[in-house]
Design a protein around this motif. Structure first.
Motif, PDB file in Angstrom:
ATOM      1  N   ASP A 139       9.770   9.647 -31.424  1.00  0.00           N
ATOM      2  CA  ASP A 139       9.984  10.394 -32.662  1.00  0.00           C
ATOM      3  C   ASP A 139      10.215  11.857 -32.320  1.00  0.00           C
ATOM      4  O   ASP A 139      11.340  12.329 -32.256  1.00  0.00           O
ATOM      5  CB  ASP A 139       8.797  10.203 -33.608  1.00  0.00           C
ATOM      6  N   CYS A 140       9.121  12.593 -32.028  1.00  0.00           N
ATOM      7  CA  CYS A 140       9.272  14.039 -31.828  1.00  0.00           C
ATOM      8  C   CYS A 140      10.002  14.390 -30.538  1.00  0.00           C
ATOM      9  O   CYS A 140      10.719  15.366 -30.459  1.00  0.00           O
ATOM     10  CB  CYS A 140       7.902  14.705 -31.819  1.00  0.00           C
ATOM     11  N   ARG A 141       9.812  13.608 -29.521  1.00  0.00           N
ATOM     12  CA  ARG A 141      10.352  13.866 -28.176  1.00  0.00           C
ATOM     13  C   ARG A 141       9.932  15.236 -27.643  1.00  0.00           C
ATOM     14  O   ARG A 141      10.680  15.899 -26.927  1.00  0.00           O
ATOM     15  CB  ARG A 141      11.879  13.696 -28.136  1.00  0.00           C
TER      16      ARG A 141
ATOM     17  N   GLY B 114       6.215  15.628 -27.169  1.00  0.00           N
ATOM     18  CA  GLY B 114       4.819  15.451 -26.787  1.00  0.00           C
ATOM     19  C   GLY B 114       3.803  15.665 -27.884  1.00  0.00           C
ATOM     20  O   GLY B 114       2.630  15.897 -27.587  1.00  0.00           O
ATOM     21  N   SER B 115       4.222  15.580 -29.151  1.00  0.00           N
ATOM     22  CA  SER B 115       3.232  15.851 -30.185  1.00  0.00           C
ATOM     23  C   SER B 115       2.983  14.701 -31.154  1.00  0.00           C
ATOM     24  O   SER B 115       1.996  14.746 -31.888  1.00  0.00           O
ATOM     25  CB  SER B 115       3.620  17.112 -30.980  1.00  0.00           C
ATOM     26  N   CYS B 116       3.819  13.667 -31.175  1.00  0.00           N
ATOM     27  CA  CYS B 116       3.612  12.622 -32.190  1.00  0.00           C
ATOM     28  C   CYS B 116       2.882  11.400 -31.660  1.00  0.00           C
ATOM     29  O   CYS B 116       2.301  10.641 -32.431  1.00  0.00           O
ATOM     30  CB  CYS B 116       4.944  12.203 -32.809  1.00  0.00           C
ATOM     31  N   GLY B 117       2.910  11.176 -30.364  1.00  0.00           N
ATOM     32  CA  GLY B 117       2.214  10.033 -29.772  1.00  0.00           C
ATOM     33  C   GLY B 117       2.950   8.712 -29.912  1.00  0.00           C
ATOM     34  O   GLY B 117       2.374   7.661 -29.688  1.00  0.00           O
TER      35      GLY B 117
ATOM     36  N   CYS C  18       5.922   7.646 -28.325  1.00  0.00           N
ATOM     37  CA  CYS C  18       6.517   7.061 -27.114  1.00  0.00           C
ATOM     38  C   CYS C  18       5.389   6.463 -26.282  1.00  0.00           C
ATOM     39  O   CYS C  18       4.410   7.120 -25.989  1.00  0.00           O
ATOM     40  CB  CYS C  18       7.280   8.113 -26.326  1.00  0.00           C
TER      41      CYS C  18
ATOM     42  N   CYS D   6       7.996  11.244 -23.170  1.00  0.00           N
ATOM     43  CA  CYS D   6       9.154  11.986 -23.685  1.00  0.00           C
ATOM     44  C   CYS D   6       9.281  13.356 -23.009  1.00  0.00           C
ATOM     45  O   CYS D   6      10.316  14.016 -23.131  1.00  0.00           O
ATOM     46  CB  CYS D   6       9.071  12.151 -25.203  1.00  0.00           C
TER      47      CYS D   6
HETATM   48  S1  FES Z   1       8.101  11.004 -28.817  1.00  0.00           S
HETATM   49 FE1  FES Z   1       6.475  12.152 -29.745  1.00  0.00          FE
HETATM   50  S2  FES Z   1       5.009  12.299 -28.173  1.00  0.00           S
HETATM   51 FE2  FES Z   1       6.687  11.341 -27.197  1.00  0.00          FE
END
Ligand code: FES
Ligand code: SF4
Length: 251
Positions: free
Chosen positions: A57-59, A61-64, A66, A84
């Motif tokens: 999603d965020c790519r 490192g903040s959404c968790g 991946c 990500c």
């Molecule tokens: S895509 Fe959001 S933490 Fe990796």
């Protein structure tokens, strides 16, 4: 850079999966790991093959979202960081890279590299919230939270709920995740009214979801992209013992 990939392909939750070989070529070292998978998928679609399913999603490192095991390590070889945030320069040109979903019984595979992490949502639903009306953001200096506690709460609140701790743990334990969520709220006055109920409920749901126990291997801490320290698990155990004691005393 060129890479040989071994990727877990699984049509659906109940079907048998297997590692399938692929190759990607002319990849810039500055390509992110997920962009490399995007390139692979474009190549697959061009020859009429089904793209590899993976989550992101965020790519940043903040959404968790991946959640990949790369060469046997949750989130790959570049710790601390989510997959990500991993770049292809971290690998040797010509390397073979094995890509699998997180392997945790409580996170069933949905398809290919996509897992169902709703077990974490249910742990949070059990108590990872406050029901006190907090209103709009107050003036910062009027919040009666000692700086030390505020800093610690922020440290625990950095957990992005990715599930790598459970994937890295040989017992599939979610205690680092639960410890971060319980501690973050236990440290703040807004979290105190439900402090005991919260930890008892969250631990009960964590156990019911089939996560294992902590045996101090510290793998959770090693793979955590948010650098949540395993010492928070001791805080979770103290919170749990305190809540049980107060419950028995009828408080
Ligand atoms: S895509 Fe959001 S933490 Fe990796
Ligand atoms: S504790 Fe770390 S590894 Fe576990 S869910 Fe939170 S961010 Fe991910």
């Amino acid at each position: 850079m060129n890479f040989k990939l071994k990727i877990w392909r699984q049509r659906e939750a109940k079907s048998r999966g297997k590692l399938v070989d692929y190759e990607v070529q002319d990849i810039s070292p500055d390509t992110s790991f997920l962009e490399m998978l995007d390139i692979l998928n474009e190549n697959l679609l061009q020859v009429g093959e089904e793209a590899v399913a993976f989550d992101s999603d965020c790519r940043e490192g903040s959404c968790g979202t991946c959640s990949l095991t790369v060469n046997g390590e949750a989130h790959g070889p570049d710790h601390p960081g989510a997959v990500c945030e991993l770049y292809m320069r971290k690998f040797r040109d010509g390397a073979t890279i094995t890509i699998e979903p997180f392997r945790v019984g409580a996170f069933p595979i949905v398809k290919d590299l996509v897992i169902d992490r709703s077990a974490f949502d249910r742990i949070v639903q059990a108590g990872g919230f406050i029901s006190a009306r907090a209103g709009s953001a107050p003036e910062a200096n009027s919040i009666p939270v000692p700086k030390h506690d505020a800093d610690l709460a922020m440290e625990a609140a950095a957990c992005i709920g990715c599930g790598a701790c459970a994937a890295g743990c040989p017992n599939g334990s979610a205690m680092l995740f639960a410890a971060a969520k319980v501690s973050h709220l236990a440290l703040l006055p807004q979290g105190h009214p439900e402090r005991e109920r919260r930890v008892l409920k969250m631990v009960r749901v964590m156990d019911a979801e089939g996560f294992g126990n902590c045996t101090n291997t510290y793998e959770c801490e090693a793979v955590c992209p948010a650098e949540i320290s395993a010492s928070w698990i001791a805080k979770l155990n103290r919170e749990y013992a305190r809540a049980q004691f107060r419950q028995r005393m009828g408080e």
